[in-house]
Design a protein around this motif. Structure first.
Motif, PDB file in Angstrom:
ATOM      1  N   ILE A 147      -4.951 -21.645 -24.228  1.00  0.00           N
ATOM      2  CA  ILE A 147      -5.266 -22.916 -23.565  1.00  0.00           C
ATOM      3  C   ILE A 147      -4.330 -23.097 -22.378  1.00  0.00           C
ATOM      4  CG2 ILE A 147      -5.137 -25.435 -23.840  1.00  0.00           C
ATOM      5  CD1 ILE A 147      -6.064 -25.014 -26.765  1.00  0.00           C
ATOM      6  N   LYS A 148      -4.941 -23.422 -21.210  1.00  0.00           N
ATOM      7  CA  LYS A 148      -4.126 -23.636 -20.001  1.00  0.00           C
ATOM      8  C   LYS A 148      -4.651 -24.843 -19.242  1.00  0.00           C
ATOM      9  CE  LYS A 148      -2.893 -18.864 -18.816  1.00  0.00           C
ATOM     10  NZ  LYS A 148      -4.066 -17.994 -19.019  1.00  0.00           N
ATOM     11  N   ALA A 149      -3.755 -25.753 -18.910  1.00  0.00           N
ATOM     12  CA  ALA A 149      -4.155 -26.941 -18.139  1.00  0.00           C
ATOM     13  C   ALA A 149      -4.821 -26.525 -16.834  1.00  0.00           C
ATOM     14  CB  ALA A 149      -2.937 -27.820 -17.861  1.00  0.00           C
ATOM     15  N   ALA A 150      -4.358 -25.427 -16.255  1.00  0.00           N
ATOM     16  CA  ALA A 150      -4.892 -24.981 -14.964  1.00  0.00           C
ATOM     17  C   ALA A 150      -6.382 -24.663 -15.032  1.00  0.00           C
ATOM     18  CB  ALA A 150      -4.116 -23.760 -14.487  1.00  0.00           C
ATOM     19  N   ASP A 151      -6.888 -24.357 -16.222  1.00  0.00           N
ATOM     20  CA  ASP A 151      -8.317 -24.024 -16.351  1.00  0.00           C
ATOM     21  C   ASP A 151      -9.198 -25.243 -16.623  1.00  0.00           C
ATOM     22  OD1 ASP A 151      -7.572 -21.391 -16.128  1.00  0.00           O
ATOM     23  OD2 ASP A 151      -7.501 -21.041 -18.298  1.00  0.00           O
ATOM     24  N   GLN A 152      -8.593 -26.425 -16.723  1.00  0.00           N
ATOM     25  CA  GLN A 152      -9.356 -27.579 -17.202  1.00  0.00           C
ATOM     26  C   GLN A 152      -9.993 -28.399 -16.079  1.00  0.00           C
ATOM     27  OE1 GLN A 152      -6.912 -29.823 -20.012  1.00  0.00           O
ATOM     28  NE2 GLN A 152      -7.494 -28.337 -21.578  1.00  0.00           N
ATOM     29  N   PHE A 153     -11.033 -29.131 -16.434  1.00  0.00           N
ATOM     30  CA  PHE A 153     -11.714 -30.008 -15.481  1.00  0.00           C
ATOM     31  C   PHE A 153     -11.118 -31.409 -15.453  1.00  0.00           C
ATOM     32  CE2 PHE A 153     -14.761 -26.639 -16.017  1.00  0.00           C
ATOM     33  CZ  PHE A 153     -15.355 -26.519 -14.759  1.00  0.00           C
TER      34      PHE A 153
ATOM     35  N   GLY B  93      -4.132 -32.925 -15.330  1.00  0.00           N
ATOM     36  CA  GLY B  93      -3.205 -31.853 -14.979  1.00  0.00           C
ATOM     37  C   GLY B  93      -2.294 -31.334 -16.076  1.00  0.00           C
ATOM     38  N   TRP B  94      -2.566 -31.696 -17.324  1.00  0.00           N
ATOM     39  CA  TRP B  94      -1.731 -31.153 -18.402  1.00  0.00           C
ATOM     40  C   TRP B  94      -2.496 -31.206 -19.718  1.00  0.00           C
ATOM     41  CZ3 TRP B  94       0.732 -33.563 -22.775  1.00  0.00           C
ATOM     42  CH2 TRP B  94       0.313 -34.889 -22.990  1.00  0.00           C
ATOM     43  N   THR B  95      -1.973 -30.530 -20.708  1.00  0.00           N
ATOM     44  CA  THR B  95      -2.504 -30.622 -22.076  1.00  0.00           C
ATOM     45  C   THR B  95      -1.349 -30.442 -23.064  1.00  0.00           C
ATOM     46  OG1 THR B  95      -3.736 -29.403 -23.783  1.00  0.00           O
ATOM     47  CG2 THR B  95      -3.254 -28.192 -21.766  1.00  0.00           C
ATOM     48  N   PRO B  96      -1.353 -31.187 -24.161  1.00  0.00           N
ATOM     49  CA  PRO B  96      -0.286 -30.985 -25.158  1.00  0.00           C
ATOM     50  C   PRO B  96      -0.381 -29.618 -25.834  1.00  0.00           C
ATOM     51  CG  PRO B  96      -1.927 -32.564 -25.967  1.00  0.00           C
ATOM     52  CD  PRO B  96      -2.267 -32.281 -24.534  1.00  0.00           C
ATOM     53  N   PHE B  97      -1.497 -28.926 -25.647  1.00  0.00           N
ATOM     54  CA  PHE B  97      -1.703 -27.636 -26.325  1.00  0.00           C
ATOM     55  C   PHE B  97      -1.514 -26.449 -25.384  1.00  0.00           C
ATOM     56  CE2 PHE B  97      -4.277 -30.840 -28.588  1.00  0.00           C
ATOM     57  CZ  PHE B  97      -3.664 -30.770 -29.832  1.00  0.00           C
ATOM     58  N   GLU B  98      -0.821 -26.652 -24.274  1.00  0.00           N
ATOM     59  CA  GLU B  98      -0.579 -25.579 -23.303  1.00  0.00           C
ATOM     60  C   GLU B  98      -0.036 -24.331 -24.016  1.00  0.00           C
ATOM     61  OE1 GLU B  98      -0.967 -26.016 -19.806  1.00  0.00           O
ATOM     62  OE2 GLU B  98      -0.537 -23.889 -19.552  1.00  0.00           O
ATOM     63  N   GLY B  99      -0.661 -23.182 -23.737  1.00  0.00           N
ATOM     64  CA  GLY B  99      -0.158 -21.921 -24.279  1.00  0.00           C
ATOM     65  C   GLY B  99      -0.613 -21.617 -25.700  1.00  0.00           C
ATOM     66  N   TRP B 100      -1.324 -22.556 -26.347  1.00  0.00           N
ATOM     67  CA  TRP B 100      -1.792 -22.283 -27.715  1.00  0.00           C
ATOM     68  C   TRP B 100      -2.881 -21.231 -27.681  1.00  0.00           C
ATOM     69  CZ3 TRP B 100      -1.937 -26.270 -32.134  1.00  0.00           C
ATOM     70  CH2 TRP B 100      -0.723 -26.961 -32.192  1.00  0.00           C
TER      71      TRP B 100
END
Ligand code: NCD
Ligand code: ZN
Length: 371
Positions: free
Chosen positions: A317-323, A327-334
């Motif tokens: 999971i990467k915030a950079a890929d999201q719509f 600009g962020w997600t608590p699950f970054e890198g999961w």
């Protein structure tokens, strides 16, 4: 490829009107489609809040021009709009009524129970009342459902005492349903993941628990015992909902961080990962993200609508890929297992391999256009 029905998220904050730098009907419904969700129910704690015909029109006009998936908009319970008999026809144009009975973000909050009464008395029984309530205020909301003999849906439960009380209430015939969010199933306050820790200005000071703006969310992250109890009582939980509450990464890292996590693009991969680990059955996932929300919120069929998932695909999971605009997600890198490949909405391919393929305005207001 695994084929799922169009998934429904009954709890999202799309920030329109008033805070479109965080999200709007366009970016939020794009995030939904990318997450395999074809219908969203939008919360009313916007600026201005949505609580009467004029403000409902404001939100619905924005939605009509911008939404890419189907939607309905909640009305908010305020101190002065409790006489719904005076507003014939208005509740039917909304997803339902949202009542903020506890700590929240925004202006809609009803502390005094005399303010709850007219809403429970006059809001049409065939339409849902959703209560943001926690612990003892949740017990009060359930008592209201019993007294006024009408259903109530409890938003985002997070505690062992909550799931156990709902179970007991239901065994006694009280009409109460509930939802749980992925962050309350996958995160605890004791060991927040690095994304919630690394940026915490006062993390050490607080002692490693709920430190930092990124960890702020309502209801707060709970203990491992609470999380275990939610997993152990999944049969009591009617729906999975995101409570997608986007605030920009700058706001989250500021000195005055607002509570809320984005979630539309991570709910399905997280839950599919749980399916692959046999912590959840696929049938239960479909029941809680399609069948039950449809029944509880009285939602129509979306014809020729489905989601195709590569259940073997493993990705990060990467915030950079999201719509989402936040600009962020608590699950970054999961690392998750299960990727949305394609979403077909009412006969049109709406999302495929990372791209949104339907225009803004393709989404329809399900309270007006399908019945
Ligand atoms: C929500 C928001 O940001 O609108 N925040 C949250 O932490 N869940 C408000 C809310 O649902 O209380
Ligand atoms: Zn919410």
């Amino acid at each position: 490829m695994l084929k799922l029905p169009g998934l429904i998220d009954p709890h999202v904050h799309l920030r329109e009107p008033g805070a479109t730098h965080k999200e709007d009907y366009d970016s939020g419904t794009s995030a939904a489609l990318a997450g395999g969700i074809t219908m969203v129910l939008a919360m009313p704690n916007t600026r201005p809040p949505i609580f009467d015909a004029e403000t409902l029109d404001l939100a619905l006009t924005a939605a009509k021009g911008k939404a890419r998936c189907d939607y309905a908009q909640f009305l908010g319970a305020g101190p002065n709009n409790g006489d719904w008999d005076k507003n014939k026809g208005l509740p039917q144009r909304a997803a339902g009524l949202k009542m903020y009975l506890d700590s929240t973000f925004g202006e809609l909050r009803l502390d005094d129970m005399t303010l709850w009464m007219p809403h429970f008395e006059t809001f049409p029984k065939e339409l849902p009342i959703v209560a943001h309530s926690e612990s003892r205020s949740m017990a009060s909301a359930i008592l209201f459902a019993a007294i006024y003999d009408r259903p109530v849906h409890i938003a985002h439960i997070s505690l062992k005492e909550e799931v156990l009380l709902i179970k007991a209430a239901r065994e006694r015939g009280i009409q109460v349903t509930c939802e749980v969010c992925p962050h309350h199933l996958f995160l605890t306050k004791e060991v927040p993941p690095p994304t919630l820790r690394a940026t915490s200005p006062n993390f050490a000071e607080i002692g490693g628990g709920l430190g930092g703006g990124r960890a702020e969310v309502r209801p707060r992250l709970a203990t491992q015992e609470d999380v275990d109890s939610l997993w152990a009582n999944l049969d009591v939980i009617d729906c999975f909902a995101t409570d997608h509450a986007p605030h920009t990464v700058e706001e989250k890292d500021s000195d005055n961080p607002p509570p809320g996590f984005p979630g539309l693009e991570t709910i399905l991969p997280l839950l599919l990962t749980a399916v692959s680990e046999k912590r959840l059955s696929l049938d239960a996932l479909i029941e809680k993200m399609h069948t039950n929300p449809k029944r509880i919120f009285n939602l129509p069929d979306q014809p020729e609508t489905w989601v195709e998932v590569d259940e073997k695909a493993i990705y990060e999971i990467k915030a950079a890929d999201q719509f989402t605009r936040c600009g962020w997600t608590p699950f970054e890198g999961w690392k998750v297992k299960g990727k949305v490949r394609k979403v077909v909405l009412r006969g049109q391919t709406a999302f495929e391999d990372g791209r949104i393929l339907v225009p803004a305005g393709y989404g329809i207001d399900i309270r007006q256009e399908i019945s």
